[in-house]
Write an enzyme that holds these catalytic residues in place. Structure first.
Site, PDB file in Angstrom:
ATOM      1  N   ALA A  40      -9.536 -17.363   0.089  1.00  0.00           N
ATOM      2  CA  ALA A  40      -8.527 -16.571   0.799  1.00  0.00           C
ATOM      3  C   ALA A  40      -8.167 -15.324   0.013  1.00  0.00           C
ATOM      4  O   ALA A  40      -7.718 -15.403  -1.134  1.00  0.00           O
ATOM      5  CB  ALA A  40      -7.278 -17.415   1.051  1.00  0.00           C
ATOM      6  N   ALA A  41      -8.365 -14.153   0.629  1.00  0.00           N
ATOM      7  CA  ALA A  41      -8.000 -12.901  -0.050  1.00  0.00           C
ATOM      8  C   ALA A  41      -7.994 -11.749   0.938  1.00  0.00           C
ATOM      9  O   ALA A  41      -8.810 -11.701   1.856  1.00  0.00           O
ATOM     10  CB  ALA A  41      -8.976 -12.583  -1.176  1.00  0.00           C
ATOM     11  N   GLU A  42      -7.055 -10.845   0.733  1.00  0.00           N
ATOM     12  CA  GLU A  42      -7.168  -9.516   1.325  1.00  0.00           C
ATOM     13  C   GLU A  42      -8.194  -8.780   0.480  1.00  0.00           C
ATOM     14  O   GLU A  42      -8.077  -8.755  -0.747  1.00  0.00           O
ATOM     15  CB  GLU A  42      -5.822  -8.789   1.266  1.00  0.00           C
ATOM     16  CG  GLU A  42      -4.723  -9.449   2.069  1.00  0.00           C
ATOM     17  CD  GLU A  42      -4.799  -9.118   3.547  1.00  0.00           C
ATOM     18  OE1 GLU A  42      -5.711  -8.361   3.938  1.00  0.00           O
ATOM     19  OE2 GLU A  42      -3.961  -9.617   4.308  1.00  0.00           O
ATOM     20  N   THR A  59     -14.277 -11.239  -7.718  1.00  0.00           N
ATOM     21  CA  THR A  59     -15.095 -10.079  -7.380  1.00  0.00           C
ATOM     22  C   THR A  59     -15.600  -9.365  -8.630  1.00  0.00           C
ATOM     23  O   THR A  59     -14.989  -9.463  -9.705  1.00  0.00           O
ATOM     24  CB  THR A  59     -14.264  -9.093  -6.529  1.00  0.00           C
ATOM     25  OG1 THR A  59     -14.979  -7.872  -6.352  1.00  0.00           O
ATOM     26  CG2 THR A  59     -12.949  -8.766  -7.207  1.00  0.00           C
ATOM     27  N   ASP A  60     -16.695  -8.600  -8.459  1.00  0.00           N
ATOM     28  CA  ASP A  60     -17.177  -7.760  -9.552  1.00  0.00           C
ATOM     29  C   ASP A  60     -16.235  -6.595  -9.834  1.00  0.00           C
ATOM     30  O   ASP A  60     -16.304  -5.973 -10.899  1.00  0.00           O
ATOM     31  CB  ASP A  60     -18.585  -7.235  -9.256  1.00  0.00           C
ATOM     32  CG  ASP A  60     -18.688  -6.438  -7.954  1.00  0.00           C
ATOM     33  OD1 ASP A  60     -17.675  -6.288  -7.235  1.00  0.00           O
ATOM     34  OD2 ASP A  60     -19.811  -5.973  -7.646  1.00  0.00           O
ATOM     35  N   GLU A  61     -15.334  -6.309  -8.902  1.00  0.00           N
ATOM     36  CA  GLU A  61     -14.478  -5.131  -9.042  1.00  0.00           C
ATOM     37  C   GLU A  61     -13.450  -5.268 -10.158  1.00  0.00           C
ATOM     38  O   GLU A  61     -12.858  -4.267 -10.580  1.00  0.00           O
ATOM     39  CB  GLU A  61     -13.803  -4.797  -7.714  1.00  0.00           C
ATOM     40  CG  GLU A  61     -14.799  -4.410  -6.635  1.00  0.00           C
ATOM     41  CD  GLU A  61     -14.168  -3.720  -5.443  1.00  0.00           C
ATOM     42  OE1 GLU A  61     -13.163  -3.015  -5.637  1.00  0.00           O
ATOM     43  OE2 GLU A  61     -14.677  -3.897  -4.329  1.00  0.00           O
ATOM     44  N   TYR A 102      -6.565  -3.632  -4.762  1.00  0.00           N
ATOM     45  CA  TYR A 102      -7.304  -4.867  -4.464  1.00  0.00           C
ATOM     46  C   TYR A 102      -7.843  -5.499  -5.739  1.00  0.00           C
ATOM     47  O   TYR A 102      -7.612  -6.686  -6.017  1.00  0.00           O
ATOM     48  CB  TYR A 102      -8.451  -4.582  -3.494  1.00  0.00           C
ATOM     49  CG  TYR A 102      -9.519  -5.655  -3.519  1.00  0.00           C
ATOM     50  CD1 TYR A 102      -9.229  -6.958  -3.136  1.00  0.00           C
ATOM     51  CD2 TYR A 102     -10.817  -5.369  -3.953  1.00  0.00           C
ATOM     52  CE1 TYR A 102     -10.195  -7.951  -3.173  1.00  0.00           C
ATOM     53  CE2 TYR A 102     -11.794  -6.352  -3.994  1.00  0.00           C
ATOM     54  CZ  TYR A 102     -11.485  -7.639  -3.606  1.00  0.00           C
ATOM     55  OH  TYR A 102     -12.444  -8.620  -3.653  1.00  0.00           O
ATOM     56  N   ALA A 123      -7.023  -5.011  -8.814  1.00  0.00           N
ATOM     57  CA  ALA A 123      -5.940  -5.420  -9.711  1.00  0.00           C
ATOM     58  C   ALA A 123      -5.327  -6.742  -9.262  1.00  0.00           C
ATOM     59  O   ALA A 123      -4.984  -7.601 -10.092  1.00  0.00           O
ATOM     60  CB  ALA A 123      -4.872  -4.333  -9.768  1.00  0.00           C
ATOM     61  N   LYS A 148      -6.848  -9.135  -7.618  1.00  0.00           N
ATOM     62  CA  LYS A 148      -7.795 -10.211  -7.909  1.00  0.00           C
ATOM     63  C   LYS A 148      -7.815 -10.520  -9.402  1.00  0.00           C
ATOM     64  O   LYS A 148      -7.884 -11.691  -9.806  1.00  0.00           O
ATOM     65  CB  LYS A 148      -9.194  -9.829  -7.425  1.00  0.00           C
ATOM     66  CG  LYS A 148      -9.333  -9.780  -5.903  1.00  0.00           C
ATOM     67  CD  LYS A 148      -9.101 -11.138  -5.248  1.00  0.00           C
ATOM     68  CE  LYS A 148     -10.221 -12.099  -5.523  1.00  0.00           C
ATOM     69  NZ  LYS A 148     -10.010 -13.399  -4.802  1.00  0.00           N
ATOM     70  N   LEU A 185     -18.334  -2.181   5.309  1.00  0.00           N
ATOM     71  CA  LEU A 185     -19.243  -1.046   5.432  1.00  0.00           C
ATOM     72  C   LEU A 185     -20.407  -1.295   6.391  1.00  0.00           C
ATOM     73  O   LEU A 185     -20.650  -0.493   7.304  1.00  0.00           O
ATOM     74  CB  LEU A 185     -19.777  -0.655   4.056  1.00  0.00           C
ATOM     75  CG  LEU A 185     -20.791   0.494   4.025  1.00  0.00           C
ATOM     76  CD1 LEU A 185     -20.192   1.771   4.616  1.00  0.00           C
ATOM     77  CD2 LEU A 185     -21.276   0.742   2.604  1.00  0.00           C
ATOM     78  N   TYR A 191     -18.168   8.250   2.189  1.00  0.00           N
ATOM     79  CA  TYR A 191     -17.290   8.823   1.172  1.00  0.00           C
ATOM     80  C   TYR A 191     -18.050   9.689   0.173  1.00  0.00           C
ATOM     81  O   TYR A 191     -19.087   9.283  -0.374  1.00  0.00           O
ATOM     82  CB  TYR A 191     -16.572   7.721   0.401  1.00  0.00           C
ATOM     83  CG  TYR A 191     -15.402   7.102   1.124  1.00  0.00           C
ATOM     84  CD1 TYR A 191     -14.432   7.900   1.726  1.00  0.00           C
ATOM     85  CD2 TYR A 191     -15.256   5.721   1.190  1.00  0.00           C
ATOM     86  CE1 TYR A 191     -13.348   7.335   2.374  1.00  0.00           C
ATOM     87  CE2 TYR A 191     -14.167   5.148   1.833  1.00  0.00           C
ATOM     88  CZ  TYR A 191     -13.224   5.959   2.428  1.00  0.00           C
ATOM     89  OH  TYR A 191     -12.155   5.407   3.074  1.00  0.00           O
ATOM     90  N   ARG A 233     -12.774   8.491  -1.479  1.00  0.00           N
ATOM     91  CA  ARG A 233     -11.639   7.575  -1.550  1.00  0.00           C
ATOM     92  C   ARG A 233     -10.919   7.727  -2.882  1.00  0.00           C
ATOM     93  O   ARG A 233     -11.545   7.964  -3.927  1.00  0.00           O
ATOM     94  CB  ARG A 233     -12.159   6.135  -1.407  1.00  0.00           C
ATOM     95  CG  ARG A 233     -11.092   5.069  -1.450  1.00  0.00           C
ATOM     96  CD  ARG A 233     -11.662   3.727  -1.028  1.00  0.00           C
ATOM     97  NE  ARG A 233     -12.597   3.185  -1.991  1.00  0.00           N
ATOM     98  CZ  ARG A 233     -13.495   2.256  -1.703  1.00  0.00           C
ATOM     99  NH1 ARG A 233     -13.600   1.800  -0.475  1.00  0.00           N
ATOM    100  NH2 ARG A 233     -14.303   1.795  -2.636  1.00  0.00           N
TER     101      ARG A 233
END
Length: 289
Positions: free
Chosen positions: A45-47, A92-94, A118, A120, A122, A158, A175, A251
């Protein structure tokens, strides 16, 4: 983002159950844990849409941080330490942030430098999981996956967004220069990796899950358009679907490149199986009307 039609093939099965609830509802979560006595809980569960996290970060903090905290506490209160149980946090990898055009792929031991609200949120959730492991000896582990693609993905993402725009003859916004790089992982390979972690992952550890399929966003969008040209030539404008691509303002805080070193995950025997060419073609075909 839930799409019940995606579960039509299993929704009548005895092993499937659906409850519509909020993960921040600790009473309900505890009730479900007591009812089903699970061997594992996976927090999917995540935005997750970066654009929306920039315009509305509060919801991301509520779901991704507070929601994870609620699940951790409900599980910790319910858990019987004498029985097998593990909590898998899907991340996530982010969280690693921008590794730069020439940087090596991120390792699990690398410092985190999240850029977007997002990412941050996670990272904060993952820190909570690690703290619960250390402080409470809670049986948890964390996975970090690269960009997923495949059937049933929510249309704000995407690949389905590009397909929808192209089929409608609308502008395909891209972008900046479109040279930002992402690693693409088919959802089937991701799920198999998570199952591998449930069976073999070491508690308290982090695992990167990537396909080593690094593409610029421009390359990806052109590949989607090429598949559409072949599968739906009637919808293509004179210059092909790629003629609909338009570069737009970049972005805010856009990271240049993500990439993961998945050698730790592969040491468990997992390997990505779906080739990007076939996986993308099948994905494009799935979204065709």
């Amino acid at each position: 983002a839930a799409q019940p039609d995606a579960l039509a093939g299993v929704s009548e099965g005895a092993r499937y159950g659906f409850v519509q609830a909020d993960i921040n509802d600790a009473v309900k979560v505890t009730e479900l844990l007591e009812q089903y006595q699970p061997d594992a809980l996976i927090n999917f569960a995540a935005e997750s849409h970066v654009d929306r996290s920039i315009t509305g970060p509060t919801g991301f903090a509520r779901t991704n941080i507070q929601g994870t905290l609620a699940l951790l506490e409900a599980s910790r209160s319910w858990r019987d330490a004498s029985k097998p149980f593990r909590f898998l946090q899907v991340s996530t990898d982010e969280v690693y942030g921008d590794i730069g055009a020439e940087g090596r792929a991120a390792l699990e031991s690398d410092a985190w430098r999240p850029s977007s609200p997002y990412a941050a949120s996670k990272a904060a959730a993952d820190h909570l999981v690690d703290a619960w492991v250390r402080t409470y000896r809670f049986p948890a582990l964390v996975s970090h996956a690269s960009n997923n693609y495949g059937p049933w993905q929510y249309p704000e993402k995407l690949i389905p967004r590009v397909i929808q725009c192209a089929l409608a003859g609308d502008t395909i916004p891209l972008y900046g220069s479109g040279e930002q790089v992402r690693d693409w992982l088919h959802v089937d390979d991701h799920v198999k990796a998570l199952w591998c972690l449930l069976e073999q992952g070491k508690l308290g550890e982090h695992y990167n899950i990537g396909a080593d399929c690094q593409l610029t966003n421009l390359c990806l969008v052109n590949a989607i358009c090429a598949h559409l040209d072949g599968l739906r030539p009637a919808s293509a404008p004179a210059g092909g679907h790629a003629s609909l691509i338009r570069h737009v303002a970049d972005r805010a805080g856009h990271d240049w490149r993500y990439a993961l070193n998945s050698s730790k995950m592969q040491a468990l025997g997992w390997r990505p199986q779906v080739s990007f060419e076939q996986g993308l073609r099948d994905t494009v075909a799935f979204y065709l009307p």
